[in-house]
Design an enzyme around this catalytic site. Sequence first.
Site, PDB file in Angstrom:
ATOM      1  N   ASN A   1      -4.423   5.353   0.000  1.00  0.00           N
ATOM      2  CA  ASN A   1      -4.716   4.242  -0.642  1.00  0.00           C
ATOM      3  C   ASN A   1      -5.848   5.064  -1.718  1.00  0.00           C
ATOM      4  O   ASN A   1      -6.918   5.176  -1.581  1.00  0.00           O
ATOM      5  CB  ASN A   1      -5.777   3.395   0.214  1.00  0.00           C
ATOM      6  CG  ASN A   1      -5.982   2.083  -0.839  1.00  0.00           C
ATOM      7  OD1 ASN A   1      -5.634   2.235  -2.025  1.00  0.00           O
ATOM      8  ND2 ASN A   1      -6.562   1.084   0.017  1.00  0.00           N
ATOM      9  N   ARG A  59      -2.057  -9.723  -8.156  1.00  0.00           N
ATOM     10  CA  ARG A  59      -3.206  -9.810  -8.834  1.00  0.00           C
ATOM     11  C   ARG A  59      -3.175  -9.219 -10.249  1.00  0.00           C
ATOM     12  O   ARG A  59      -1.975  -9.602 -10.842  1.00  0.00           O
ATOM     13  CB  ARG A  59      -4.207  -8.776  -8.033  1.00  0.00           C
ATOM     14  CG  ARG A  59      -4.556  -9.073  -6.671  1.00  0.00           C
ATOM     15  CD  ARG A  59      -5.266  -8.072  -5.883  1.00  0.00           C
ATOM     16  NE  ARG A  59      -6.696  -7.996  -6.841  1.00  0.00           N
ATOM     17  CZ  ARG A  59      -7.652  -7.002  -6.247  1.00  0.00           C
ATOM     18  NH1 ARG A  59      -7.320  -6.114  -5.604  1.00  0.00           N
ATOM     19  NH2 ARG A  59      -8.621  -7.003  -6.886  1.00  0.00           N
ATOM     20  N   ARG A  81     -17.586  -4.767   0.190  1.00  0.00           N
ATOM     21  CA  ARG A  81     -16.822  -5.013  -1.328  1.00  0.00           C
ATOM     22  C   ARG A  81     -16.208  -6.118  -1.318  1.00  0.00           C
ATOM     23  O   ARG A  81     -15.012  -6.211  -0.507  1.00  0.00           O
ATOM     24  CB  ARG A  81     -16.072  -3.781  -1.394  1.00  0.00           C
ATOM     25  CG  ARG A  81     -15.429  -3.891  -2.767  1.00  0.00           C
ATOM     26  CD  ARG A  81     -14.399  -2.423  -2.663  1.00  0.00           C
ATOM     27  NE  ARG A  81     -13.581  -2.702  -4.075  1.00  0.00           N
ATOM     28  CZ  ARG A  81     -12.430  -1.928  -4.292  1.00  0.00           C
ATOM     29  NH1 ARG A  81     -12.069  -1.138  -3.258  1.00  0.00           N
ATOM     30  NH2 ARG A  81     -12.043  -2.109  -5.456  1.00  0.00           N
ATOM     31  N   GLU A 103       1.869   4.956   1.096  1.00  0.00           N
ATOM     32  CA  GLU A 103       0.985   4.339  -0.039  1.00  0.00           C
ATOM     33  C   GLU A 103       0.538   2.866   0.617  1.00  0.00           C
ATOM     34  O   GLU A 103       1.436   2.229   1.089  1.00  0.00           O
ATOM     35  CB  GLU A 103       1.536   4.123  -1.136  1.00  0.00           C
ATOM     36  CG  GLU A 103       0.620   3.479  -2.280  1.00  0.00           C
ATOM     37  CD  GLU A 103       1.477   3.423  -3.745  1.00  0.00           C
ATOM     38  OE1 GLU A 103       2.430   3.767  -3.920  1.00  0.00           O
ATOM     39  OE2 GLU A 103       0.883   2.421  -4.618  1.00  0.00           O
ATOM     40  N   ALA A 124      -8.361   2.390  -7.275  1.00  0.00           N
ATOM     41  CA  ALA A 124      -7.873   2.202  -8.549  1.00  0.00           C
ATOM     42  C   ALA A 124      -7.176   3.348  -9.403  1.00  0.00           C
ATOM     43  O   ALA A 124      -6.701   3.016 -10.397  1.00  0.00           O
ATOM     44  CB  ALA A 124      -9.332   1.854  -9.466  1.00  0.00           C
ATOM     45  N   ARG A 140      -2.554  -3.865 -12.153  1.00  0.00           N
ATOM     46  CA  ARG A 140      -2.565  -3.567 -10.848  1.00  0.00           C
ATOM     47  C   ARG A 140      -1.014  -3.511 -10.192  1.00  0.00           C
ATOM     48  O   ARG A 140      -0.712  -2.848  -9.299  1.00  0.00           O
ATOM     49  CB  ARG A 140      -3.201  -4.193  -9.808  1.00  0.00           C
ATOM     50  CG  ARG A 140      -5.002  -4.172  -9.936  1.00  0.00           C
ATOM     51  CD  ARG A 140      -5.532  -5.235  -9.032  1.00  0.00           C
ATOM     52  NE  ARG A 140      -6.864  -5.641  -9.352  1.00  0.00           N
ATOM     53  CZ  ARG A 140      -8.002  -4.759  -9.351  1.00  0.00           C
ATOM     54  NH1 ARG A 140      -8.034  -3.526  -9.035  1.00  0.00           N
ATOM     55  NH2 ARG A 140      -9.125  -5.261  -9.723  1.00  0.00           N
ATOM     56  N   ASP A 162       0.790  14.422  -9.451  1.00  0.00           N
ATOM     57  CA  ASP A 162       1.140  15.663  -9.523  1.00  0.00           C
ATOM     58  C   ASP A 162       0.906  16.622  -8.026  1.00  0.00           C
ATOM     59  O   ASP A 162       1.803  17.286  -7.677  1.00  0.00           O
ATOM     60  CB  ASP A 162       0.600  16.390 -10.545  1.00  0.00           C
ATOM     61  CG  ASP A 162       1.328  16.019 -12.028  1.00  0.00           C
ATOM     62  OD1 ASP A 162       2.344  15.514 -11.800  1.00  0.00           O
ATOM     63  OD2 ASP A 162       0.688  16.306 -13.161  1.00  0.00           O
ATOM     64  N   HIS A 193      -2.110  -0.314   0.204  1.00  0.00           N
ATOM     65  CA  HIS A 193      -2.822  -1.332  -0.435  1.00  0.00           C
ATOM     66  C   HIS A 193      -3.369  -2.222   0.216  1.00  0.00           C
ATOM     67  O   HIS A 193      -2.550  -3.008   1.028  1.00  0.00           O
ATOM     68  CB  HIS A 193      -2.452  -1.693  -1.868  1.00  0.00           C
ATOM     69  CG  HIS A 193      -2.165  -0.633  -2.686  1.00  0.00           C
ATOM     70  ND1 HIS A 193      -3.059  -0.055  -3.371  1.00  0.00           N
ATOM     71  CD2 HIS A 193      -1.040   0.014  -3.081  1.00  0.00           C
ATOM     72  CE1 HIS A 193      -2.628   1.036  -4.083  1.00  0.00           C
ATOM     73  NE2 HIS A 193      -1.271   0.997  -3.958  1.00  0.00           N
ATOM     74  N   ILE A 194      -4.643  -2.715   0.581  1.00  0.00           N
ATOM     75  CA  ILE A 194      -5.280  -3.604   1.301  1.00  0.00           C
ATOM     76  C   ILE A 194      -4.913  -5.113   0.895  1.00  0.00           C
ATOM     77  O   ILE A 194      -4.236  -5.907   1.617  1.00  0.00           O
ATOM     78  CB  ILE A 194      -6.850  -3.595   1.537  1.00  0.00           C
ATOM     79  CG1 ILE A 194      -7.178  -2.286   2.144  1.00  0.00           C
ATOM     80  CG2 ILE A 194      -7.352  -4.582   2.450  1.00  0.00           C
ATOM     81  CD1 ILE A 194      -8.543  -1.620   2.148  1.00  0.00           C
ATOM     82  N   SER A 195      -5.119  -5.227  -0.298  1.00  0.00           N
ATOM     83  CA  SER A 195      -4.855  -6.483  -0.986  1.00  0.00           C
ATOM     84  C   SER A 195      -3.328  -6.475  -1.503  1.00  0.00           C
ATOM     85  O   SER A 195      -2.553  -5.375  -1.713  1.00  0.00           O
ATOM     86  CB  SER A 195      -5.886  -6.684  -2.416  1.00  0.00           C
ATOM     87  OG  SER A 195      -5.578  -5.707  -3.486  1.00  0.00           O
ATOM     88  N   HIS A 228      -3.441   3.224 -10.261  1.00  0.00           N
ATOM     89  CA  HIS A 228      -2.681   2.619 -11.555  1.00  0.00           C
ATOM     90  C   HIS A 228      -3.001   3.540 -12.713  1.00  0.00           C
ATOM     91  O   HIS A 228      -2.584   3.300 -13.773  1.00  0.00           O
ATOM     92  CB  HIS A 228      -3.592   1.152 -11.721  1.00  0.00           C
ATOM     93  CG  HIS A 228      -3.602   0.548 -10.551  1.00  0.00           C
ATOM     94  ND1 HIS A 228      -2.473  -0.010  -9.726  1.00  0.00           N
ATOM     95  CD2 HIS A 228      -4.883   0.100  -9.791  1.00  0.00           C
ATOM     96  CE1 HIS A 228      -2.986  -0.616  -8.784  1.00  0.00           C
ATOM     97  NE2 HIS A 228      -4.546  -0.672  -8.760  1.00  0.00           N
ATOM     98  N   TYR A 286     -11.069  -7.844   0.368  1.00  0.00           N
ATOM     99  CA  TYR A 286     -10.728  -6.603   1.153  1.00  0.00           C
ATOM    100  C   TYR A 286     -11.090  -6.684   2.636  1.00  0.00           C
ATOM    101  O   TYR A 286     -10.667  -5.871   3.363  1.00  0.00           O
ATOM    102  CB  TYR A 286     -11.436  -5.517   0.409  1.00  0.00           C
ATOM    103  CG  TYR A 286     -11.052  -5.139  -1.050  1.00  0.00           C
ATOM    104  CD1 TYR A 286      -9.739  -4.645  -1.061  1.00  0.00           C
ATOM    105  CD2 TYR A 286     -11.790  -5.392  -1.839  1.00  0.00           C
ATOM    106  CE1 TYR A 286      -9.323  -4.218  -2.321  1.00  0.00           C
ATOM    107  CE2 TYR A 286     -11.287  -5.008  -3.203  1.00  0.00           C
ATOM    108  CZ  TYR A 286     -10.083  -4.774  -3.345  1.00  0.00           C
ATOM    109  OH  TYR A 286      -9.542  -4.427  -4.496  1.00  0.00           O
ATOM    110  N   ASN A 298     -14.683   3.599  -3.998  1.00  0.00           N
ATOM    111  CA  ASN A 298     -15.132   2.155  -3.662  1.00  0.00           C
ATOM    112  C   ASN A 298     -14.795   1.730  -2.301  1.00  0.00           C
ATOM    113  O   ASN A 298     -15.126   0.761  -1.813  1.00  0.00           O
ATOM    114  CB  ASN A 298     -14.668   1.205  -4.818  1.00  0.00           C
ATOM    115  CG  ASN A 298     -15.359   1.393  -6.003  1.00  0.00           C
ATOM    116  OD1 ASN A 298     -16.601   1.776  -6.306  1.00  0.00           O
ATOM    117  ND2 ASN A 298     -14.472   1.302  -7.124  1.00  0.00           N
TER     118      ASN A 298
HETATM  119  C1  DQA Z   1      -6.516  -1.221  -3.816  1.00  0.00           C
HETATM  120  C2  DQA Z   1      -6.027  -2.131  -5.146  1.00  0.00           C
HETATM  121  C3  DQA Z   1      -6.360  -1.377  -6.218  1.00  0.00           C
HETATM  122  O1  DQA Z   1      -6.059  -2.190  -7.373  1.00  0.00           O
HETATM  123  C4  DQA Z   1      -8.007  -1.391  -6.270  1.00  0.00           C
HETATM  124  O2  DQA Z   1      -8.393  -0.894  -7.451  1.00  0.00           O
HETATM  125  C5  DQA Z   1      -8.591  -0.959  -5.323  1.00  0.00           C
HETATM  126  C6  DQA Z   1      -8.200  -1.141  -3.740  1.00  0.00           C
HETATM  127  C7  DQA Z   1      -6.043  -2.219  -2.406  1.00  0.00           C
HETATM  128  O3  DQA Z   1      -6.368  -1.418  -1.300  1.00  0.00           O
HETATM  129  O4  DQA Z   1      -5.955  -3.283  -2.284  1.00  0.00           O
HETATM  130  O5  DQA Z   1      -9.739  -0.316  -5.150  1.00  0.00           O
HETATM  131  O6  DQA Z   1      -5.794  -0.098  -3.736  1.00  0.00           O
END
Ligand code: DQA
Length: 151
Positions: free
Chosen positions: A79, A112, A23, A103, A82, A116, A92, A105-107, A85, A28, A16
Amino acid sequence: MTRPENHTVHILNGPNLNLLGKREPGIYGARTLADIETDSIALGRDLGLEVALFQSNHEGGIVDQIQAAREVAAGLIINPAAYTHTSVAILDALNMFDGPVIEVHISQVHKRESFRHHSYVSLRADAVIAGCGTQGYMLALRHMAELLKTA
Ligand code: DQA
């Protein structure tokens, strides 16, 4: 296998994230994945890094990209969206990658839903950036440049 002696960094994006900009922009933001690609290649050039960006909506596609990165990339920024999680397969694959892993994550995932809050990928990540918007990828690149200097 040891990591390649170069300054190539792959930025991998999960499901996504191809629709960034459209989106849930309240979560985001307005920037697209193409904008992030342009910005990260330009910043990479300033930092002395060769940056390539990938995206897949499929768990196996991300596993394939991690496996391919073993041969060519010194560091990985990921990133997993989903799959963060849920995916033991991605964890692996990352465990077989020898260089630094960051790693992103934008949010701010910890503000949340509780599903998550857990990340399989964090078991491998050397650093985690969450809640800085798409700027998080740029912060990750700056940190990656430092990690690769000292590696
Ligand atoms: C995400 C956070 C995830 O929980 C979510 O499923 C995403 C985007 C983020 O970049 O904040 O698709 O990885």
